[in-house]
Design a protein around this motif. Sequence first.
Motif, PDB file in Angstrom:
ATOM      1  N   CYS A  22     -20.473  28.673   9.182  1.00 15.14           N
ATOM      2  CA  CYS A  22     -20.158  28.006   8.250  1.00 15.14           C
ATOM      3  C   CYS A  22     -21.156  26.827   8.222  1.00 15.14           C
ATOM      4  N   ALA A  23     -21.941  26.848   7.250  1.00 12.59           N
ATOM      5  CA  ALA A  23     -22.943  25.809   7.005  1.00 12.59           C
ATOM      6  C   ALA A  23     -22.225  24.562   6.316  1.00 12.59           C
ATOM      7  N   ILE A  24     -22.341  23.398   6.442  1.00 14.46           N
ATOM      8  CA  ILE A  24     -21.724  22.257   6.177  1.00 14.46           C
ATOM      9  C   ILE A  24     -22.709  21.309   5.406  1.00 14.46           C
ATOM     10  N   PHE A  25     -22.399  21.005   4.411  1.00 13.75           N
ATOM     11  CA  PHE A  25     -23.144  20.137   3.669  1.00 13.75           C
ATOM     12  C   PHE A  25     -22.344  18.806   2.995  1.00 13.75           C
ATOM     13  N   GLY A  26     -22.931  17.767   3.043  1.00 15.30           N
ATOM     14  CA  GLY A  26     -22.620  16.681   2.360  1.00 15.30           C
ATOM     15  C   GLY A  26     -21.578  15.534   2.723  1.00 15.30           C
ATOM     16  N   TYR A  27     -21.293  15.699   4.191  1.00 13.32           N
ATOM     17  CA  TYR A  27     -20.163  14.603   4.661  1.00 13.32           C
ATOM     18  C   TYR A  27     -20.600  14.323   6.226  1.00 13.32           C
ATOM     19  N   ALA A  28     -19.827  13.132   6.725  1.00 11.00           N
ATOM     20  CA  ALA A  28     -20.049  12.918   7.993  1.00 11.00           C
ATOM     21  C   ALA A  28     -19.622  13.839   8.911  1.00 11.00           C
ATOM     22  N   TYR A  29     -20.397  15.018   9.168  1.00  6.65           N
ATOM     23  CA  TYR A  29     -20.155  16.244   9.904  1.00  6.65           C
ATOM     24  C   TYR A  29     -19.309  15.866  11.270  1.00  6.65           C
ATOM     25  N   SER A  30     -19.895  14.892  12.009  1.00  5.33           N
ATOM     26  CA  SER A  30     -19.268  14.513  13.421  1.00  5.33           C
ATOM     27  C   SER A  30     -17.971  13.813  13.296  1.00  5.33           C
ATOM     28  N   SER A  31     -17.819  13.280  12.222  1.00 10.87           N
ATOM     29  CA  SER A  31     -16.302  12.380  12.158  1.00 10.87           C
ATOM     30  C   SER A  31     -15.142  13.407  11.764  1.00 10.87           C
ATOM     31  N   ARG A  45      -1.960  32.234   5.139  1.00 12.66           N
ATOM     32  CA  ARG A  45      -3.146  31.729   5.780  1.00 12.66           C
ATOM     33  C   ARG A  45      -2.789  31.252   7.070  1.00 12.66           C
ATOM     34  N   GLU A  46      -3.520  31.526   8.277  1.00  7.28           N
ATOM     35  CA  GLU A  46      -3.083  30.851   9.596  1.00  7.28           C
ATOM     36  C   GLU A  46      -4.305  30.465  10.149  1.00  7.28           C
ATOM     37  N   GLY A  47      -4.014  29.330  10.689  1.00  3.54           N
ATOM     38  CA  GLY A  47      -5.149  28.561  11.529  1.00  3.54           C
ATOM     39  C   GLY A  47      -5.464  29.450  12.653  1.00  3.54           C
ATOM     40  N   VAL A  48      -6.758  29.796  12.912  1.00  2.00           N
ATOM     41  CA  VAL A  48      -7.191  30.627  14.105  1.00  2.00           C
ATOM     42  C   VAL A  48      -7.707  29.747  15.220  1.00  2.00           C
ATOM     43  N   ALA A  49      -8.634  28.872  14.982  1.00  2.63           N
ATOM     44  CA  ALA A  49      -9.040  28.047  15.971  1.00  2.63           C
ATOM     45  C   ALA A  49      -9.834  26.917  15.453  1.00  2.63           C
ATOM     46  N   ALA A  50      -9.760  25.742  16.311  1.00  3.98           N
ATOM     47  CA  ALA A  50      -9.920  24.538  15.702  1.00  3.98           C
ATOM     48  C   ALA A  50     -10.819  23.706  16.790  1.00  3.98           C
ATOM     49  N   ILE A  51     -11.598  22.759  16.112  1.00  6.34           N
ATOM     50  CA  ILE A  51     -12.237  21.825  16.889  1.00  6.34           C
ATOM     51  C   ILE A  51     -11.944  20.316  16.628  1.00  6.34           C
ATOM     52  N   ALA A  52     -11.570  19.568  17.478  1.00  6.52           N
ATOM     53  CA  ALA A  52     -11.103  18.114  17.167  1.00  6.52           C
ATOM     54  C   ALA A  52     -12.470  17.392  17.112  1.00  6.52           C
ATOM     55  N   THR A  53     -12.238  16.114  16.675  1.00  7.60           N
ATOM     56  CA  THR A  53     -13.495  15.257  16.579  1.00  7.60           C
ATOM     57  C   THR A  53     -14.215  14.727  17.726  1.00  7.60           C
ATOM     58  N   LYS A  71     -19.649  24.421  17.303  1.00  7.43           N
ATOM     59  CA  LYS A  71     -20.514  23.942  16.191  1.00  7.43           C
ATOM     60  C   LYS A  71     -21.639  23.311  16.683  1.00  7.43           C
ATOM     61  N   ASP A  72     -22.851  23.411  15.860  1.00  6.77           N
ATOM     62  CA  ASP A  72     -24.383  22.761  16.201  1.00  6.77           C
ATOM     63  C   ASP A  72     -24.293  21.810  15.385  1.00  6.77           C
ATOM     64  N   ASN A  73     -24.244  20.507  15.979  1.00  5.94           N
ATOM     65  CA  ASN A  73     -24.620  19.380  15.318  1.00  5.94           C
ATOM     66  C   ASN A  73     -25.706  19.426  14.526  1.00  5.94           C
ATOM     67  N   THR A  74     -26.971  19.948  15.151  1.00  5.99           N
ATOM     68  CA  THR A  74     -28.436  19.672  14.616  1.00  5.99           C
ATOM     69  C   THR A  74     -28.500  20.616  13.621  1.00  5.99           C
ATOM     70  N   PRO A 100      -9.047  13.544  10.228  1.00 10.08           N
ATOM     71  CA  PRO A 100      -7.625  13.495  10.683  1.00 10.08           C
ATOM     72  C   PRO A 100      -7.374  11.883  10.517  1.00 10.08           C
ATOM     73  N   SER A 101      -6.086  11.709  10.646  1.00 14.62           N
ATOM     74  CA  SER A 101      -5.330  10.312  10.486  1.00 14.62           C
ATOM     75  C   SER A 101      -5.852   9.238  11.389  1.00 14.62           C
ATOM     76  N   TYR A 102      -5.782   8.226  11.069  1.00 15.21           N
ATOM     77  CA  TYR A 102      -6.511   7.266  11.829  1.00 15.21           C
ATOM     78  C   TYR A 102      -5.841   7.306  13.395  1.00 15.21           C
ATOM     79  N   GLY A 103      -6.584   7.325  14.370  1.00 15.50           N
ATOM     80  CA  GLY A 103      -6.179   7.447  15.658  1.00 15.50           C
ATOM     81  C   GLY A 103      -6.097   8.573  16.293  1.00 15.50           C
ATOM     82  N   HIS A 104      -6.255   9.621  15.371  1.00 10.07           N
ATOM     83  CA  HIS A 104      -5.873  11.005  15.869  1.00 10.07           C
ATOM     84  C   HIS A 104      -7.255  11.565  15.769  1.00 10.07           C
ATOM     85  N   LYS A 105      -7.457  12.640  17.093  1.00  8.24           N
ATOM     86  CA  LYS A 105      -8.665  13.461  16.754  1.00  8.24           C
ATOM     87  C   LYS A 105      -8.447  15.055  16.242  1.00  8.24           C
TER      88      LYS A 105
END
Length: 125
Positions: A22-31, A45-53, A71-74, A100-105
């Motif tokens: 999944c290529a991502i364009f146009g936002y602060a990817y790491s946040s 639709r069901e969630g399969v796998a997730a990555i937190a901040t 994920k590959d940040n580079t 995520p909501s403030y204070g949540h990862k």
Amino acid sequence: QVQLVESGGGSVQAGGSLRLSCAIFGYAYSSYCMAWFRQAPGKEREGVAAIATDGSTSYIDSVKGRFTISKDNTKNTLYLQMHSLKPEDTAMYYCSAGEPSYGHKWCARRDFNYWGQGTQVTVSS
């Protein structure tokens, strides 16, 4: 404008492997938190796998030990490596991102505001 573009789906026999990208364009990817969802015909639709901040990962029980999210940040790219595929893994797979909501990862389901177009995975027995 945030854009997510999936690739890597296809048809495999049971026991095979696929890697979704999944290529991502146009936002602060790491946040953002990110996830892979799937939807089979006639099912929700069901969630399969997730990555937190912070890079923590989470999986549904049915894919634990078989799927790996990363994920590959580079390259601003999210991956889902899938091994030992089963016919019940057949679905359209979507990547998604959100803040995520403030204070949540972790993102709650309602936080996932950005979606790709989906890539089909078909596993035959």
